[in-house]
Design an enzyme around this catalytic site. Structure first.
Site, PDB file in Angstrom:
ATOM      1  N   GLY A  74       0.823  -1.186   0.000  1.00  0.00           N
ATOM      2  CA  GLY A  74       0.000   0.000   0.000  1.00  0.00           C
ATOM      3  C   GLY A  74       0.866   1.248   0.000  1.00  0.00           C
ATOM      4  O   GLY A  74       2.096   1.189  -0.004  1.00  0.00           O
ATOM      5  N   GLY A  75       0.224   2.398  -0.001  1.00  0.00           N
ATOM      6  CA  GLY A  75       0.948   3.651   0.046  1.00  0.00           C
ATOM      7  C   GLY A  75       1.410   4.127  -1.312  1.00  0.00           C
ATOM      8  O   GLY A  75       1.013   3.605  -2.354  1.00  0.00           O
ATOM      9  N   THR A  78       8.290   6.252  -2.215  1.00  0.00           N
ATOM     10  CA  THR A  78       9.245   6.647  -1.187  1.00  0.00           C
ATOM     11  C   THR A  78      10.639   6.279  -1.662  1.00  0.00           C
ATOM     12  O   THR A  78      10.831   5.780  -2.771  1.00  0.00           O
ATOM     13  CB  THR A  78       8.915   6.000   0.168  1.00  0.00           C
ATOM     14  OG1 THR A  78       9.705   6.624   1.185  1.00  0.00           O
ATOM     15  CG2 THR A  78       9.179   4.500   0.153  1.00  0.00           C
ATOM     16  N   TRP A  79      11.606   6.570  -0.808  1.00  0.00           N
ATOM     17  CA  TRP A  79      13.006   6.256  -1.095  1.00  0.00           C
ATOM     18  C   TRP A  79      13.563   5.384   0.017  1.00  0.00           C
ATOM     19  O   TRP A  79      13.203   5.557   1.187  1.00  0.00           O
ATOM     20  CB  TRP A  79      13.819   7.552  -1.194  1.00  0.00           C
ATOM     21  CG  TRP A  79      15.314   7.328  -1.292  1.00  0.00           C
ATOM     22  CD1 TRP A  79      16.036   7.056  -2.417  1.00  0.00           C
ATOM     23  CD2 TRP A  79      16.261   7.374  -0.221  1.00  0.00           C
ATOM     24  NE1 TRP A  79      17.373   6.920  -2.113  1.00  0.00           N
ATOM     25  CE2 TRP A  79      17.539   7.107  -0.770  1.00  0.00           C
ATOM     26  CE3 TRP A  79      16.157   7.595   1.153  1.00  0.00           C
ATOM     27  CZ2 TRP A  79      18.697   7.070   0.008  1.00  0.00           C
ATOM     28  CZ3 TRP A  79      17.306   7.557   1.931  1.00  0.00           C
ATOM     29  CH2 TRP A  79      18.561   7.295   1.345  1.00  0.00           C
ATOM     30  N   ILE A 184       5.590   3.868   6.621  1.00  0.00           N
ATOM     31  CA  ILE A 184       5.064   2.512   6.766  1.00  0.00           C
ATOM     32  C   ILE A 184       4.195   2.196   5.564  1.00  0.00           C
ATOM     33  O   ILE A 184       3.340   2.988   5.167  1.00  0.00           O
ATOM     34  CB  ILE A 184       4.249   2.364   8.064  1.00  0.00           C
ATOM     35  CG1 ILE A 184       5.175   2.542   9.277  1.00  0.00           C
ATOM     36  CG2 ILE A 184       3.549   1.007   8.127  1.00  0.00           C
ATOM     37  CD1 ILE A 184       4.456   2.524  10.606  1.00  0.00           C
ATOM     38  N   PHE A 197       8.358  -1.077   7.433  1.00  0.00           N
ATOM     39  CA  PHE A 197       8.677   0.297   7.818  1.00  0.00           C
ATOM     40  C   PHE A 197      10.074   0.680   7.351  1.00  0.00           C
ATOM     41  O   PHE A 197      10.930  -0.173   7.082  1.00  0.00           O
ATOM     42  CB  PHE A 197       8.577   0.479   9.333  1.00  0.00           C
ATOM     43  CG  PHE A 197       9.610  -0.306  10.116  1.00  0.00           C
ATOM     44  CD1 PHE A 197      10.881   0.220  10.346  1.00  0.00           C
ATOM     45  CD2 PHE A 197       9.314  -1.556  10.634  1.00  0.00           C
ATOM     46  CE1 PHE A 197      11.837  -0.494  11.060  1.00  0.00           C
ATOM     47  CE2 PHE A 197      10.264  -2.275  11.351  1.00  0.00           C
ATOM     48  CZ  PHE A 197      11.533  -1.739  11.562  1.00  0.00           C
ATOM     49  N   ALA A 198      10.297   1.998   7.273  1.00  0.00           N
ATOM     50  CA  ALA A 198      11.620   2.560   6.981  1.00  0.00           C
ATOM     51  C   ALA A 198      11.829   3.719   7.944  1.00  0.00           C
ATOM     52  O   ALA A 198      11.110   4.725   7.874  1.00  0.00           O
ATOM     53  CB  ALA A 198      11.707   3.021   5.534  1.00  0.00           C
ATOM     54  N   CYS A 214       5.545   9.959  -0.421  1.00  0.00           N
ATOM     55  CA  CYS A 214       4.246   9.470   0.057  1.00  0.00           C
ATOM     56  C   CYS A 214       3.093  10.297  -0.494  1.00  0.00           C
ATOM     57  O   CYS A 214       1.982  10.259   0.040  1.00  0.00           O
ATOM     58  CB  CYS A 214       4.197   9.432   1.583  1.00  0.00           C
ATOM     59  SG  CYS A 214       5.515   8.424   2.322  1.00  0.00           S
TER      60      CYS A 214
END
Length: 266
Positions: A74-75, A78-79, A184, A197-198, A214
Site C-alpha cells: 500500500g501507500g 518513497t526512497w 510505513i 517500515f523505513a 508518500c
C-alpha cells in the site's frame, strides 16, 4: 502471539538490493503461511532505490526519469537507502485481518524507539507513519512572503520539485513544518503481512527531493540525526528498535478493533 524472530540481512557495505530483499520476503512469507517458521522480522539497509506503492500517481515520480521499482504494498512512492533502517515484519494475523491495527502497532514501536533517543514523535490523523510535529503556522519562519499565500495551500498541482530548496521535503525542519521520521507501507496476503517500515536514522534526505514523498506536498522528511543535532548510527538504533518491536508485536492483542454499528437516520 508467538515469539518474534529477527533476521539481519545486511547493513552498510552489505546492504541488500531491493529485488533480492523482495524475493526473500516472498520466500519467508510462504514459509510463514505454511507454519514452517515463526513470525519473522527482516532487518536491513538498501542501496539507494525509489519504490512506488499501488496508489502512486505519475506526477509524484522523479522528474529526471530515475528508475522506480513498482511494488505490491500500500501507500505511494518513497526512497530507501543508506542511513535508513528498514524492517519487514512477516507475521500471521488472525482473521478477520485488521490491517490498520497492524500499522498502528508498527508506529507505536517506532515512536517508542525515537523516545529512547530523546525525540518526541507522534501520529498524524490520515497520514500513516511516525511524525515530528511542526510549529503552528503563525509561528513558522517567513520565507519572504506571507504564509497566507503559501502556494501549496491553494494549488493542488503545486510541485515542490520544481520550486527549489525553499519547498524541498528535506528542508521541512528549517521551515518548522510537520516532517516524517518513519514511513510505513504493508501488504497482507493470505493473512500474512509483508513489507513494513523505513526509519530514517542518518540518511541523505535530499534523495526525497526528487519525488513527492508518500504523495504529501505540504510536509517533509527528517531523521533522528537531523532532529537530535548529532550523529546517530544504524548500529545504535538496531537493538533499540528490536526491543520495542518485540515488546509491541509479541504482546499485541490481535483481536480486531471494535467497530461502532452504523446508526440509521431513516
Amino acid at each position: 502471539m508467538t515469539e518474534l524472530r529477527f533476521v539481519s540481512l545486511g547493513f552498510g557495505a552489505d546492504a541488500v538490493e531491493y529485488q533480492a530483499a523482495w524475493d526473500e520476503q516472498r520466500r519467508v512469507h510462504a514459509a510463514r503461511f505454511a507454519d514452517d517458521i515463526e513470525d519473522t522480522c527482516l532487518l536491513l539497509e538498501h542501496p539507494p532505490v525509489y519504490t512506488a506503492g499501488r496508489r502512486t500517481a505519475e506526477n509524484e515520480r522523479p522528474l529526471d526519469g530515475t528508475p522506480v521499482v513498482d511494488v505490491d504494498r500500500g501507500g505511494k512512492i518513497t526512497w530507501h537507502g543508506p542511513g535508513q533502517l528498514v524492517g519487514y515484519p512477516i507475521m500471521k494475523l488472525p482473521r478477520p485481518v485488521d490491517v490498520v491495527a497492524h500499522v498502528r502497532r508498527l508506529e507505536e514501536a517506532l515512536i517508542r524507539t525515537a523516545a529512547e533517543f530523546g525525540l518526541e514523535t507522534t501520529r498524524i490523523e490520515g497520514r500513516s507513519g511516525v511524525w515530528v510535529l511542526g510549529d503552528p503556522v503563525e509561528e513558522r519562519p517567513a520565507r519572504g512572503l506571507s504564509l497566507d499565500f503559501d502556494p501549496r495551500l491553494a494549488d493542488e498541482e503545486f510541485d515542490p520539485r520544481m520550486n527549489g530548496p525553499e519547498y524541498a521535503p528535506s528542508n521541512a525542519g528549517q521551515r518548522r513544518e510537520d516532517r516524517k521520521l518513519a514511513a510505513i507501507g504493508i501488504r497482507v496476503a493470505k493473512g500474512v503481512t509483508m513489507h513494513g517500515f523505513a526509519l530514517n536514522v542518518n540518511p541523505d534526505n535530499t534523495w526525497f527531493d526528487r519525488i513527492v514523498p508518500c504523495g504529501i506536498r505540504d510536509a517533509g522528511v527528517t531523521s533522528l540525526s537531523n532532529e537530535l543535532g548529532h550523529e546517530i548510527t544504524i548500529a545504535e538504533v538496531l537493538p533499540v528498535a528490536e526491543k520495542h518491536l518485540r515488546e509491541v508485536l509479541e504482546n499485541a492483542d490481535l483481536r480486531p478493533r471494535d467497530v461502532e454499528p452504523a446508526v440509521s437516520t431513516a
